[in-house]
Scaffold this active site. Sequence first.
Site, short mmCIF file in Angstrom:
data_model
loop_
_atom_site.label_atom_id
_atom_site.label_comp_id
_atom_site.label_asym_id
_atom_site.label_seq_id
_atom_site.Cartn_x
_atom_site.Cartn_y
_atom_site.Cartn_z
N TYR A 169 -9.54 57.63 36.30
CA TYR A 169 -9.36 56.18 36.44
C TYR A 169 -10.46 55.43 35.70
O TYR A 169 -10.22 54.67 34.80
CB TYR A 169 -9.41 55.78 37.92
CG TYR A 169 -8.25 56.18 38.77
CD1 TYR A 169 -7.75 55.30 39.72
CD2 TYR A 169 -7.66 57.44 38.68
CE1 TYR A 169 -6.70 55.64 40.54
CE2 TYR A 169 -6.62 57.80 39.50
CZ TYR A 169 -6.13 56.90 40.43
OH TYR A 169 -5.11 57.25 41.25
N SER A 183 -4.99 60.29 51.91
CA SER A 183 -4.03 60.39 50.82
C SER A 183 -3.65 61.85 50.61
O SER A 183 -4.49 62.74 50.72
CB SER A 183 -4.65 59.82 49.53
OG SER A 183 -3.70 59.80 48.48
N ASN A 184 -2.37 62.07 50.35
CA ASN A 184 -1.85 63.42 50.12
C ASN A 184 -1.98 64.30 51.35
O ASN A 184 -2.16 65.52 51.23
CB ASN A 184 -2.57 64.05 48.92
CG ASN A 184 -2.35 63.26 47.64
OD1 ASN A 184 -1.21 63.11 47.19
ND2 ASN A 184 -3.43 62.74 47.07
N SER A 208 3.17 56.69 42.32
CA SER A 208 4.27 57.13 41.45
C SER A 208 5.62 56.71 42.04
O SER A 208 6.55 57.52 42.14
CB SER A 208 4.23 58.65 41.25
OG SER A 208 3.06 59.06 40.61
N ASN A 210 8.35 44.55 37.85
CA ASN A 210 8.07 45.13 39.16
C ASN A 210 7.99 44.04 40.22
O ASN A 210 8.49 44.20 41.34
CB ASN A 210 6.77 45.92 39.13
CG ASN A 210 6.88 47.20 38.31
OD1 ASN A 210 7.96 47.68 38.03
ND2 ASN A 210 5.73 47.74 37.92
#
Length: 266
Positions: free
Chosen positions: A41, A129-130, A180, A232
């Site tokens: 990033y 996260s995840n 995503s 978006n």
Amino acid sequence: MPMLGIGTFDHADYDACYGNIQQALHVGYRHIDTTEQVEAYYNEKAVGDAVAASSVAREDLFVATKVPPADLDQYGVRRSAEESLNHLGMEYVDLLYVHWPTGKYDPVETLDAFATLREESLIEKIGVSNFTVDLLKEAIEVADAPIFANQVEMHPLLPQEDLRNFCSQDHVDMELVAYSPIARDDVEHVTEVQEVARKHSATPEQVSLAWLREKNVTAIPRATTKDHLRENWLSLALELDDEDVAKLDAIEERKRIVNPDDAPWH
């Protein structure tokens, strides 16, 4: 937490990221998702500078960042968080995530360190996260502070039904945030998504974002051009009916975009 945000993954060029965030704020975005200063990033400073230069008040924004796996011990969490705040030029972030439950992640030590940051008002909310359902159960059991959100890959090709069912339970009440959310444009090639898009004179990407909203999931698509940002954003006006949602739910193809070897679902 606004249900549509702007993701900054793979946006390492300072000038490009700075301009993109300024444009996003102009369009109307108020949720920015970034991460620690790593090669993937490397944009917290650009995000912070763009926010500072904008006319949008800090209290009107929802800013999230993350702590990488290598920094998930007690000292690493604090160091990473303080570095992120310094790069962003902010006194606090609205949400701080455990980026991946790997590396130095230890449920008790890591989440205790996050809770301390929350007590000191350096972060408003704690996120992970995840995380799989089993990892969420473990985290909830040992955490002294509530876990606000779990950020995972999610889109019509990866509907995450088990996570959605678990997080929606009254005793859990945890937000899901989708990264995503358009499967890195792969939703464009799915017949069912194309059909719903034609019905509403919309794009497949807008359909995917609207489907997530129907599931009460926050989406943080990456967009690097003015047109994509606006496209978006206009998904917020797209209302899917029950037939549309059922068609998208019935998609048989399954695909995971982000799938490292050390991911917890392996």
